[in-house]
Write an enzyme that holds these catalytic residues in place. Sequence first.
Site, PDB file in Angstrom:
ATOM      1  N   ARG A 108       0.860  -1.189   0.000  1.00  0.00           N
ATOM      2  CA  ARG A 108       0.000   0.000   0.000  1.00  0.00           C
ATOM      3  C   ARG A 108       0.892   1.233   0.000  1.00  0.00           C
ATOM      4  NH1 ARG A 108      -2.753   3.081   4.853  1.00  0.00           N
ATOM      5  NH2 ARG A 108      -3.750   4.680   3.595  1.00  0.00           N
ATOM      6  N   HIS A 153      -3.187  11.073   0.597  1.00  0.00           N
ATOM      7  CA  HIS A 153      -2.768  10.755   1.971  1.00  0.00           C
ATOM      8  C   HIS A 153      -2.165  12.028   2.598  1.00  0.00           C
ATOM      9  CE1 HIS A 153      -1.191   7.352   4.730  1.00  0.00           C
ATOM     10  NE2 HIS A 153      -0.879   8.469   5.331  1.00  0.00           N
ATOM     11  N   GLU A 199      -7.712   8.542   6.176  1.00  0.00           N
ATOM     12  CA  GLU A 199      -8.080   9.106   7.481  1.00  0.00           C
ATOM     13  C   GLU A 199      -8.692  10.514   7.450  1.00  0.00           C
ATOM     14  OE1 GLU A 199      -4.579   8.841   9.951  1.00  0.00           O
ATOM     15  OE2 GLU A 199      -4.824   6.711  10.249  1.00  0.00           O
ATOM     16  N   ASN A 339      -7.220   1.680   9.801  1.00  0.00           N
ATOM     17  CA  ASN A 339      -5.915   1.978  10.391  1.00  0.00           C
ATOM     18  C   ASN A 339      -6.094   1.868  11.894  1.00  0.00           C
ATOM     19  OD1 ASN A 339      -4.963   2.550   7.873  1.00  0.00           O
ATOM     20  ND2 ASN A 339      -4.565   4.721   8.244  1.00  0.00           N
ATOM     21  N   TYR A 341      -4.255   1.430  15.690  1.00  0.00           N
ATOM     22  CA  TYR A 341      -3.051   1.449  16.506  1.00  0.00           C
ATOM     23  C   TYR A 341      -3.353   1.216  17.984  1.00  0.00           C
ATOM     24  CZ  TYR A 341      -0.581   3.297  12.468  1.00  0.00           C
ATOM     25  OH  TYR A 341      -0.021   3.434  11.229  1.00  0.00           O
ATOM     26  N   GLU A 413      -3.368  -0.188   8.120  1.00  0.00           N
ATOM     27  CA  GLU A 413      -2.181   0.188   8.902  1.00  0.00           C
ATOM     28  C   GLU A 413      -2.309  -0.409  10.294  1.00  0.00           C
ATOM     29  OE1 GLU A 413      -1.312   4.430   9.223  1.00  0.00           O
ATOM     30  OE2 GLU A 413      -1.801   4.728   7.114  1.00  0.00           O
TER      31      GLU A 413
HETATM   32  C1  FCB Z   1      -1.521   7.399  10.571  1.00  0.00           C
HETATM   33  C2  FCB Z   1      -1.112   7.874   9.189  1.00  0.00           C
HETATM   34  C3  FCB Z   1       0.220   7.351   8.721  1.00  0.00           C
HETATM   35  C4  FCB Z   1       1.230   7.216   9.837  1.00  0.00           C
HETATM   36  C5  FCB Z   1       0.642   6.551  11.049  1.00  0.00           C
HETATM   37  C6  FCB Z   1       1.615   6.378  12.179  1.00  0.00           C
HETATM   38  O1  FCB Z   1      -2.386   8.339  11.126  1.00  0.00           O
HETATM   39  O2  FCB Z   1      -2.074   7.477   8.249  1.00  0.00           O
HETATM   40  O3  FCB Z   1       0.651   8.174   7.681  1.00  0.00           O
HETATM   41  O4  FCB Z   1       1.834   8.414  10.110  1.00  0.00           O
HETATM   42  O5  FCB Z   1      -0.474   7.270  11.494  1.00  0.00           O
END
Ligand code: FCB
Length: 523
Positions: A108, A153, A199, A339, A341, A413
């Site tokens: 990607r 992006h 995002e 995405n 985290y 992500e």
């Molecule tokens: C996300 C972004 C990506 C990267 C990660 C850590 O918000 O999409 O570009 O910076 O965080």
Amino acid sequence: MIFCKSMVPYIYSKLQWVLLCCFLFLVHGENIKRSDFPDEFLFGVATSAYQIEGAYLEDGKSLNNWDVFSLSPGNIQNGDDGYVAEDHYHQYLKDIEIIQSLGVDAYRFSMSWSRILPRGRFGEVNPDGILFYNKILDELILRGIKPFVTIYHFDFPQELQDRYGSWLNPLMQEDYVHYAETCFKNFGDRVKHWITINEPNLFSQMAYQIAKYPPARCSQPFGDCPAGNSDIEPLIVMHNMLLAHGKTVNLYRRYYQHEQSGSLGIVLDCQMYEPLTDNVLDQEAAKRIMAFYIAWALDPLTFGDYPSEMRQYLGNQLPQFSSDERKFIRNSIDFIGVNHYATSYAKDCVHSSCSATANRSIKGFVDTSTERDGVQIGEPTGIGSLRVVSRGIGEMVEYLKTRYDNMPMFITENGYSDPQLEGEVEDAIQDFKRIEFHKMYMSSLAQAIRDGANVKGYFLWTLMDDFEWIHGYSIKFGLYYIDRQTLERTPKLSAKWYQDFLKNNTQTPTIRITESVQYTANS
Ligand code: FCB
């Protein structure tokens, strides 16, 4: 299986061992294997143009919003910028070799708007920009790697900001559609997975509420900016992005789909929220913040309108879609890009006191925190608000599965940033914690898939240490370490682990990450 009573004493005698093994497996999350995922499941790595390309004024590329933002002192940590970044523009071939050596199925990456259309709609297509992405696509396909292309992006030509204020203005929709169509015309024969926007939920808040991303607008109490309105502008920006997405997808389906047969999705920042307490008000608050952050974008693109929770709290501040617009944004995604985290706690502000920035309609009257009764929700990472909570990825896909009728999802992500390293290369390269992070998150994801979630792929963020927006080069998420002087790429242990994992070999050594352990608030 034939089971007879005589086996009972035997099973009993072995039970303690069986239980111990189960316990170790659960605690470690360690035995995750590629074969725990469906056969057709795709594994990949993800990057974005501005974070790795560099060559910021080469071969016809114009200045973009991040180039200009980096110029003002104080905007980016250590005064860093993306002018050289990882020099991927010149080293793309080496990087694609590295990607191939990992053994991934897919890659990607995003295209740079200001490289392809340096002046947006107000100028010509830049042939060198087209050439660059043609070379990347051809190389990927030659090597059997599926391209997943993010059209936009976070970076766009500065001219669109200067002329009419970019995403605050509906004119940006036309610019976006023109850019996306330029991509379909030039690359659509080879791209089967398009991501329209990365995002929009995070971007509109970062850029128009707390002024951390360009054009850095805000108002009190969120910050002290020369211009902006933190309570309203994020809503307008999201509205323009959703309409830009909808128009683009309709155009693709009408004129390109037939020949190019690609699918289109959008990527959201999918932070998970759990209630701070068992209290029903906090449980409602957790649901509400999910509506205000995730359904904010996904409800319109699936059902044709904003979530009712938002309308209830925001009234006429929330923009309206016309009936025509509703029709064309409805069902305008083929997949959801997730995405993910971290996970935080949500606390109700309607009935209890909260900070001034949480106690507002734009926030759905919800406050967030990473701590409950002095106990952190998970181990810290390099970015303060992101804690390691691997169950969160499973909870997130479960939420999306339920709300959106189990539409196809890709984890676009998921990654781990090291907490402050000693500055030694060795520390960065011995990244045991990154390995453990991915194993734990993948275990949670595999379980969600076994429970029926329609997740089709997983992209690890990120290939190599990169320009992490406002953190510059101080935050590292990569599988490869980059020497900032020589720009040499060195594989970390995690690169070796991912390679082994993709070969279904799980022997790389690891240490344990602690989840929900006692960290005092200031540790
Ligand atoms: C996300 C972004 C990506 C990267 C990660 C850590 O918000 O999409 O570009 O910076 O965080």
